[in-house]
Design an enzyme around this catalytic site. Structure first.
Site: not given
Ligand SMILES: Cc1cc2nc3c(=O)[nH]c(=O)nc-3n(C[C@H](O)[C@H](O)[C@H](O)COP(=O)(O)OP(=O)(O)OC[C@H]3O[C@@H](n4cnc5c(N)ncnc54)[C@H](O)[C@@H]3O)c2cc1C
Length: 459
Positions: A34, A39-42, A441
């Site tokens: 990395e 964890g990157g973009t998200c 409902h």
């Protein structure tokens, strides 16, 4: 000297970490690399921070409407952006650190921090380290496109990453780009208290959706006071003292919008330009997306590409699904394919748009006989009770097979409701199955069978 692994994973986005841990659990010697934040973009500047900010913006919006519900708030609603950002940072930190600790604590898995570049098909350099493996999985994701608009070098602008550092309310935010990312930021900053203008080159917002969806989204945003400029063909930027001017050359209205800050939300590009793909002979298309087959294999034996960088999806769930497909094929003798999946995503304006399968325009283009069901949210009891009746639900059915072809649900809770349709699509069951289900409902979902009972031929 090179260190040899059984598998190397480049990038810790939404596919890489799960795949790394899964491979390592089988006893394989695995490396994961990395270059920025785990964890990157998200995790760091995509889904998680934006949805955390959307939640703060919604809290402000609901508080401003409190009187409509008979709730009296004594003082004007103001937003403390430093606190909003601190809340967002805390949520991001927890995810980001969670991924890092998970990877670093996994047996058989070595974590490298640095930029990875191919030196040859099965050899990767990270700083002074040379790594080799028979199997290499590329999960490098993408970043905001940096379009060269006339005058862009005269003014400073934000993108989705730099926007994460904002801890103030811009006086007037001009969002260039009226698609998913731009619309989320536009509504959120309007609710934080900014004046907001969206500038879009196309004649309507979010062009990929049906016209009625684009129009309803425009109505929702304009009702909150967002200024929308469409058909802005020659966008140019100019510095005007402390302000920024955007020439929009639209078919109507003023030719220039003057604001305090600019957010560029004009698409994404894959992070493959500095990956050394040529050294590995991995084929990319003209826009840099790595070419893969239905099992995510590149043209080079043993090299795979997962997530946004393969151009087969642009979402966290498509990237994670890529991981599932690769793991199923490699480890479980389960021949899962990219083509098995059904289009599904949400747009997180408020109320959200939940999408599954084909749009009405796509169904029409396919020429098949179809049925259409549509219901405004004003005729959904749950929405009326909550005082949130904007939007509509629309579903398309194959007239012969009775299977659901697609749905666009724009309304409160519709990012969740869409799954009741999506699961039936995966089951390849006729829509009549939903009509026979007893729903709870009061919910939004309970009106899906009612809508299905009112289908009309698509003219
Ligand atoms: C503002 C915004 C909001 C979004 N909201 C949503 C949403 O609500 N829902 C949704 O599903 N999707 C959303 N997305 C899209 C989603 O974030 C991406 O589709 C997803 O993160 C893609 O994951 P990935 O696995 O392809 O790679 P990424 O998450 O992009 O990770 C790639 C990683 O690889 C690293 N890397 C790149 N090159 C190298 C290299 N050479 N060496 C080492 N490391 C490298 C990067 O630093 C990065 O950490 C959003 C995106 C943005 C920008």
């Amino acid at each position: 000297m090179a260190t040899t692994y059984d598998a190397i994973i480049i990038g810790t986005g939404q596919a890489g970490p799960s795949l790394a841990v899964r491979l390592a659990s089988t006893g394989m010697k695995v490396a994961i690399i990395e270059r920025k934040r785990f964890g990157g973009t998200c995790v760091n500047n995509g889904c998680i921070p934006t949805k955390t900010l959307v939640a703060s913006a919604r809290a402000a919006h609901v508080a401003r409407r409190a009187g409509e519900y008979g709730v009296i708030i004594g003082s004007p609603i103001t937003v403390d952006m430093k606190k909003v950002k601190a809340r967002k940072d805390a949520v991001v930190r927890s995810s980001n650190e969670g991924v890092e600790q998970w990877l670093k604590g996994t047996k058989n898995l070595t974590v490298y921090q640095g930029h990875a570049r191919f030196e040859a098909a099965h050899r990767v350099r990270v700083g002074d380290d040379i790594l080799e493996a028979e199997k290499i999985f590329i999960n490098v994701g993408g970043r905001a496109a940096a379009p060269t608009l006339p005058g862009h070098d005269q003014v400073s602008s934000f993108n989705n990453s730099t926007m994460m550092e904002v801890d103030f309310v811009p006086e007037h935010l001009i969002v260039i780009g009226g698609s998913y990312i731009g619309l989320e930021f536009a509504q959120m900053y309007r609710r934080f208290g900014s004046a907001v203008t969206i500038v879009e080159m196309a004649p309507r917002l979010i062009q990929r959706e049906d016209e009625d969806v684009s129009q309803a989204i425009r109505t929702i945003l304009e009702a909150e006071g967002i200024n929308i400029r469409l058909s802005a063909e020659c966008i140019a930027l100019e510095k005007r003292g402390e302000k920024v001017a955007v020439s929009v050359d639209c078919s109507d209205g003023d030719k220039t919008v003057v604001g305090s800050h600019i957010l560029l939300a004009m698409g994404r590009v894959p992070n493959t330009d500095d990956l050394g793909v040529k050294n590995a002979s991995v084929v990319v298309d003209q826009r840099g997306y790595i070419q893969v087959d239905d099992q995510l294999r590149t043209n080079v034996s043993g090299i795979y590409a997962l997530g946004d960088c393969n151009g087969r999806g642009a979402f966290t769930h498509t990237s994670y699904n890529d991981y599932e497909i690769v793991a199923a094929n490699l480890l479980d003798s389960d021949p899962r394919r990219v083509s098995d999946r059904i289009t599904a995503y949400a747009l997180y304006i408020d109320p959200p748009l939940g999408r599954a399968g084909m749009t009405e325009a796509e169904v029409r283009k396919s020429g098949r006989k179809a049925l259409l069901g549509k219901r405004p949210m004003t005729r959904v009891g749950r929405a009326v009770e909550k005082g949130e009746t904007q939007g509509f639900m629309k579903v398309l059915i194959d007239a012969e097979t009775k299977e659901i072809l697609g749905a666009s649900l724009l309304g409160i809770e519709c990012d969740e409701v869409i799954h009741s349709i999506l699961d039936v699509m995966y089951a390849k069951a006729p829509y009549t199955v939903i009509q026979r289900a007893m729903h709870i409902h009061p919910t939004v979902t309970e009106l899906i069978p009612t809508m299905l009972g009112e289908l009309k031929p698509l003219q």
